[in-house]
Structure formats: structure tokens, C-alpha cells
Write an enzyme that holds these catalytic residues in place. Structure first.
Site, mmCIF file in Angstrom:
data_model
loop_
_atom_site.group_PDB
_atom_site.id
_atom_site.type_symbol
_atom_site.label_atom_id
_atom_site.label_comp_id
_atom_site.label_asym_id
_atom_site.label_seq_id
_atom_site.Cartn_x
_atom_site.Cartn_y
_atom_site.Cartn_z
ATOM 1 N N CYS A 18 145.312 -64.144 -62.608
ATOM 2 C CA CYS A 18 144.446 -63.298 -61.798
ATOM 3 C C CYS A 18 143.642 -62.323 -62.641
ATOM 4 C CB CYS A 18 145.268 -62.556 -60.751
ATOM 5 S SG CYS A 18 146.505 -61.431 -61.443
ATOM 6 N N HIS A 39 149.060 -58.134 -59.244
ATOM 7 C CA HIS A 39 147.803 -58.848 -58.989
ATOM 8 C C HIS A 39 146.626 -57.959 -59.378
ATOM 9 C CE1 HIS A 39 145.574 -62.143 -57.305
ATOM 10 N NE2 HIS A 39 144.925 -61.364 -56.447
ATOM 11 N N ASP A 63 138.342 -61.348 -53.973
ATOM 12 C CA ASP A 63 139.419 -61.861 -54.820
ATOM 13 C C ASP A 63 139.059 -63.252 -55.328
ATOM 14 O OD1 ASP A 63 141.727 -62.455 -56.143
ATOM 15 O OD2 ASP A 63 143.068 -62.127 -54.450
#
Length: 674
Positions: free
Chosen positions: A408, A452, A468
Site C-alpha cells: 500500500c 495502511h 485508495d
């Protein structure tokens, strides 16, 4: 001249045992030489007891104190602070062994042990430690009892039993004081310099940092919701924004968070929740987008993050309300913010810059460019992995156009870079995504592997918009969690074989894990978290008042209601002086009363025995066996409270005698009575 020890051998054994038990939970965080020092002190004390060595002299004791202070300074780097003070107390607790000359000194050692038990809670307040320290208290109380036992009455089992009874008797008063005594800040709220932060987010982030967190099964925090828990995909727990990029790492800037937040408009459904976070030694806390709070210890920063006024140095619980659909800072950014959120270092990632320029030509509108970037991550062969290749100097270029494999942090960092290069203010948001539902307590468990990173971009008229890129590449990571995303790769907690979360697919293991976590959660929430606000709510609910004068009266009445019956029961007539011999005598007396042969007032055992031998000639031998043992224990040389073996022997003689007694009064007894 040899000095004889005045402390009995059994008392010394109790003291050494108590010291071992009390010091054991402290040892993992202490230097190894501390354990060696205790062994040396214990050996010297034993040799003194054996009259082999002398007590240390004044010069030696002065030197020992000096070396102790030097050892504390060398280990801690200071003589000021909680760590140093506790270590110094522990060392003096050990050295006191060498100075003990009489029972009074031994009692000082035991009393110091109670203080040592309390200091362990400065560093850990877990339920396991609390249970262990209950055992430590039992050993200390038993040692206090054992210190007052004479050599002839030395009975460890009796000392343990007496200690257990004393502790059980103290429980009602402890509960009354816990519920009603005014709550003050616990001692462990003091920030211990030696405490290290739990594994978690840092003020700067490279892609490998988040990947390392994803390999940890440590718990980050727990969250419970007043209403229904939102879906997994909507749980974006914000911690801090990363606005500075040096070509390799994204880092937090005080310019981004300093000052009051800009304008924002709460929209959508409100989510009320409570978060319990572990000590991180960092000021940031965790919240969903659009958070507000009435907690005086928290503030809302300029970048719309909840932050503690002080670093989190203990397990902390706070309540917040979030509006996930809020519009954050729709007004124009000021020049300082614009430079902060569009700034990039020179001479890094030229291909990414060129691509950003091309995207800007194709998509003049900022919103269209943002969507084009998301489509790029979705359509190109990007791969989500915890085993990304090592990147070189131009990390974003190599990730976007060469390897296309990452975590991520790779996706969020690369997207933020391209947005800034295209002239769109953007920042990386670091936190956690998702969480595991614990159905036992109906709350969410968020682990370190849920760490994250995602992107916030500022769009005219819309303010800060959260996107995202990881969802475009691996939607299962957002919707079902890291374990589902890594199922094919097999890298989920591959370096943490002992992490219980690794075995969530085994039903019975998972049930035990969630049950134990719920027990710890309730312990933290209802016991450690029973502070002034909760106590006031308790007063209002159960007592109907929060006035301290009335509460004080109730406290005194409750304490009296607990202690007076206990005192009456403890001091009831005949209890204090009854032992096993008296109980045996009285039991025989009650049984013989049926035959009208009970002992007369002032009658001694031998007189009673002689009278019974005439009345019960068939039982003469068993009568003699019982009374001989009774007289030996009661009046023999050095008679004291009998030990277990003596009690058992007397009870066996009594049982044999009772079995052989007739059910009806014999004729010989009648003659004797006449």
C-alpha cells in the site's frame, strides 16, 4: 568472633522465597547483573545463617551503597526518573538481606516486598500480572505469618492457609474501596523513561516500513461502536498525514498539523465509537474521517486528525464521533499549505514527472486527472505483495514503470508524487484499514498487520478527498483484510509463527484467542478504566448522588457493614483458643454426653480417663491410646500447636474410639453414676 543469627531458619527460608516471587516479574526488564547480585546476597545470608561468614561491616555497607548508585547510573544513564528509582529500590531490597539481624529487620524486608509488588504495575497492568501479584501477596503474607512461627510450630501449609484467609477477608473491603474511594490518577500514568513504544506507525514512512508492520500480529487498538459496526471496507482509521518527501521517505510535518483546523462541514450519518489504544509514546490517536470529540485530552489538528495533548504512555480510552462523508476544507488553501502539499525534491523520478505532465495535458480538470490515475492502477498489471523488489534511487519511476509490484505504501506514495507533479495538492495518510470483529464483545480488533496508507487530494470546491489506489489493485485487501489478500502468496504473518492471529482459520484456536482478548478488553475497560468519570456515572446510577460528602458517608457505612460482621466472626468466643486438640476433646465430650459420661467441670484428662475406664472396660485400650496422645501433645516437653502429623495421629485415635463406643449406656456406667 562469630555472630549468631537471631532469625530462625524457617523464617529465612520464607524471606528468600518471598523475594524470589516478588522479584520474578521485574527481572525481564532488568540488567543481568541484578540477578547475580541477588544470588550473591542470598548466598551470603545463608552462610551467615550457618555461622560460616560474618555480617558485613560498616565500610563494606558504605561501599555497597556507592556501587549500587553507580550501577543504577550506569544502567539508566541517570539517577532521576521512575526507572532509576524503581531499580534503586529493588537493589536496596536485595541488600537488606545482609543487614538483617532480628525479626524486626525481617519484617522490614517483607514490608518492602509489598512496595515492590506495587512497582511492577508501573510498567505492566495486564490481567496475568494482576493474578501473579495476588500470588505474590499471598507469599508475602504467608512469610509474615511464618516469621512468627516458632521452630516447634513451623508449618508452611498452615502459614499459607492463614495468609489465604487473611487475603480473602480483605476482598470485601477492597471492593468497597475500589468502587467508592475517590479516584485519582493511577501511579502508572507517570511516563516511565524506560518504556519503549509499542510496534506501530512512525513519523516517517518508507514502503518497507508498512510492509514490516504487516508482518506483525501485535494488537494496535480496539474500537467499539454505539450502533452497528460499519463494513470492513469503510473502516479507514486515520493516524497522521505525511506531507514531506525527500526522494525516499514520506514524513510528517508540524506545519501540516499545527494550528486549528480549517472549515469543514459534517455530512452523512454520524458514527459514535470508543477506542482503546495501547501505549505508543506518540501523540497521535486513531479516528475515522470527520472526527470530533469532547475529550479534553484530545485536540483536532489542522489536517483534521485527532491528536493527544501528551504522548500516549499508557493504555488510553477515548470517545469520538465521526462523519465519514464530511467536506474537509473546501475553501482555498493558503500559500504555505499550497507549497507544503505540492512540494517535491529536485532531480528525482523524472519519468513520473513527465507522465504527470502528460496527464495534465490530457485532463485539465483535477477531478478527471485523479480518476484517470485510479483507472491506471486498476487496468495496468500492478501486483499487491508483501515481497516487493528493492527499488533504487528513483523509487517511484521503478515502481510505476518497471516492477509494478508493491504494498500500500508504494501505491499511495507513487500516486501522491504524480498528483503533486501535476500541480494537485496531495498527501499520504497513514493509519490502519479494517479490523477483525470480536463477536464476544462486539468490538473491532485492529492489529499491526492492518497498517495502511492511502491518499488525500485537495480538489476545488470539494476539499480533501480520500482515495485508495490499493483498492484498485487488490480490492480483497480492503473488503476482507490482509489475510485474504495474501492467501495466494502465503506471506501473511510468515515471520510470526507464534502470532495467534495467524491461526484464525482453526476454529477452536480462534475461539480461545477471541475469548482471551475479550477478557483483557473488559479488564482494561471496567477495572483499569474505572476512573473518575466512570466512578461518577456509577455513583449517579447506583447511589443517586455525586456529592462527595454523601458518598463519604456511604463509604464509611459500607466499610462498617463489611468489617463489623467480619470482626464479630473472627473474634467470636472460643474461636481464638481452639485448636485440633481442643476440638478433639470437645467432640469426644459431646459424644459421651449421650451416655451421661461427659467430663465434669475442672476435670483433668487423666481423671476423666480413669472414670471412663471403669464405665467402659471394653474400650479401655482405645481410651488409653487417645488420652496418652492427647496428654503428650498438650502437656509434653516443648508442647506447642501440633503439626499436621500430630493432628492426624490424634484424630485417628479419636475416630477409633468413637467407632467402638456403645450406642446405649452400659450397666457399668449406671453403677458408676449411682
Amino acid at each position: 568472633m562469630t555472630v549468631h543469627a537471631l532469625i530462625p531458619r524457617n523464617s529465612l527460608a520464607w524471606l528468600l522465597t518471598a523475594q524470589i516471587v516478588v522479584l520474578l516479574p521485574q527481572l525481564p526488564r532488568l540488567p543481568i547483573w541484578v540477578a547475580a547480585l541477588w544470588l550473591g546476597c542470598a548466598l551470603w545470608r545463608v552462610q551467615i545463617q550457618r555461622m560460616r561468614w560474618r555480617y558485613p561491616g560498616t565500610l563494606f555497607k558504605a561501599a555497597a551503597i556507592g556501587l549500587t548508585v553507580l550501577g543504577v547510573f550506569t544502567s539508566q544513564g541517570t539517577l532521576i526518573g521512575l526507572d532509576a528509582a524503581v531499580l534503586l529500590l529493588l537493589l536496596l531490597f536485595m541488600l537488606k538481606l545482609l543487614e538483617m539481624r532480628n525479626p524486626r529487620d525481617a519484617m522490614v524486608v517483607i514490608y518492602l516486598g509489598f512496595f515492590i509488588v506495587a512497582t511492577a504495575f508501573l510498567f505492566d497492568q495486564s490481567i496475568l500480572l494482576a493474578l501473579y501479584q495476588c500470588f505474590s501477596l499471598l507469599v508475602l503474607v504467608a512469610a509474615l505469618v511464618g516469621l512468627h512461627q516458632t521452630p516447634g510450630r513451623n508449618d508452611p501449609a498452615r502459614a499459607f492457609k492463614t495468609g489465604a484467609v487473611l487475603l480473602v477477608q480483605a476482598i470485601p473491603l477492597m471492593l468497597v474501596l475500589f468502587l467508592l474511594f475517590p479516584r485519582i490518577g493511577p501511579l502508572w500514568s507517570v511516563n516511565a523513561p524506560g518504556q519503549s513504544a509499542a510496534t506501530g506507525l512512525a513519523e516517517s514512512m518508507a514502503p518497507a516500513d508498512i510492509a514490516n508492520l504487516a508482518r506483525s500480529g501485535e494488537l494496535a487498538f480496539r474500537a467499539s461502536f454505539t450502533d452497528d459496526i460499519p463494513p470492513h471496507s469503510e473502516l479507514y482509521w486515520r493516524a497522521l498525514t505525511l506531507s514531506r518527501f525527500d526522494g525516499r521517505r514520506w514524513s510528517h510535518s508540524s506545519l501540516a498539523s499545527g494550528g486549528s483546523p480549517g472549515d469543514w462541514t459534517p455530512q452523512g450519518e454520524a458514527l459514535e465509537y470508543q477506542v482503546m489504544t495501547r501505549a505508543t509514546q506518540q501523540p497521535w490517536v486513531f479516528s475515522l474521517r470527520g472526527a470530533t470529540t469532547e475529550d479534553d485530552a484530545l485536540v483536532l489538528t489542522r489536517d483534521f486528525m485527532l491528536q493527544s495533548k501528551r504522548p500516549i504512555s499508557q493504555t488510553t480510552t477515548y470517545t469520538a464521533i465521526s462523519y465519514p462523508d464530511s467536506v474537509l476544507q473546501a475553501e482555498e488553501l493558503d500559500p504555505l499549505q499550497w507549497r507544503l502539499y505540492t512540494g517535491l525534491p529536485e532531480d528525482v523520478d523524472p519519468r513520473s514527472r513527465a507522465w504527470a505532465a502528460e496527464l495534465r495535458r490530457q485532463y485539465p480538470d483535477d477531478g478527471d486527472l485523479l480518476q484517470a490515475l485510479l483507472r491506471h492502477f486498476n487496468r495496468e498489471p500492478f501486483h499487491y505483495t508483501l515481497r516487493p523488489p528493492t527499488l533504487g534511487q528513483h523509487s517511484n519511476d521503478e515502481f510505476l514503470f518497471d516492477s509494478q509490484r508493491g504494498f500500500c505504501a508504494h501505491f499511495a506514495g507513487a500516486m501522491t508524487f504524480v498528483l503533486r507533479a501535476a500541480g494537485i495538492p496531495a498527501r499520504v495518510v497513514a493509519g490502519y484499514q479494517g479490523g477483525e470483529l470480536n463477536p464476544r464483545g462486539n468490538y473491532v480488533l485492529v492489529h499491526q498487520f492492518d497498517a495502511h496508507a492511502w491518499v488525500e487530494a485537495w480538489l476545488p470546491g470539494q476539499g480533501w478527498v480520500s482515495v485508495d489506489p490499493t483498492f484498485q489493485v487488490a480490492p480483497e485487501r480492503i473488503e476482507r483484510g490482509l489475510q485474504a489478500a495474501m492467501q495466494g502468496e502465503g506471506s501473511f504473518l510468515e515471520d510470526s509463527l507464534m502470532a495467534s492471529a495467524r491461526y484464525r482459520n482453526i476454529n477452536w484456536v480462534n475461539a480461545l484467542r477471541l475469548g482471551w482478548d475479550d477478557l483483557n478488553y473488559q479488564w482494561q475497560l471496567r477495572v483499569l478504566g474505572f476512573e473518575s468519570e466512570r466512578q461518577m456515572a456509577f455513583f449517579q446510577r447506583w447511589l443517586g448522588t455525586t456529592d462527595w460528602q454523601r458518598v463519604g458517608v456511604i463509604l464509611l457505612l459500607a466499610a462498617a457493614a463489611v468489617m463489623i460482621p467480619l470482626a464479630l466472626w473472627t473474634l467470636r468466643p472460643g474461636r481464638q483458643h481452639r485448636d485440633s486438640r481442643q476440638r478433639a476433646w470437645q467432640r469426644l465430650d459431646r459424644r459421651l454426653a449421650r451416655l451421661h459420661l461427659r467430663a465434669l467441670r475442672g476435670e483433668g484428662p487423666r481423671v476423666w480417663q480413669a472414670r471412663l475406664a471403669i464405665a467402659l472396660p471394653a474400650q479401655r485400650e482405645v481410651l488409653a491410646a487417645f488420652f496418652d496422645e492427647y496428654v503428650q501433645q498438650m502437656y509434653g516437653l516443648g508442647a506447642a500447636r501440633p503439626n499436621r502429623q500430630q493432628q492426624a495421629k490424634l484424630n485417628r485415635h479419636l475416630a477409633l474410639l468413637l467407632r467402638q463406643l456403645p450406642r446405649k449406656r452400659p450397666a457399668s456406667a449406671s453403677v458408676l453414676l449411682e
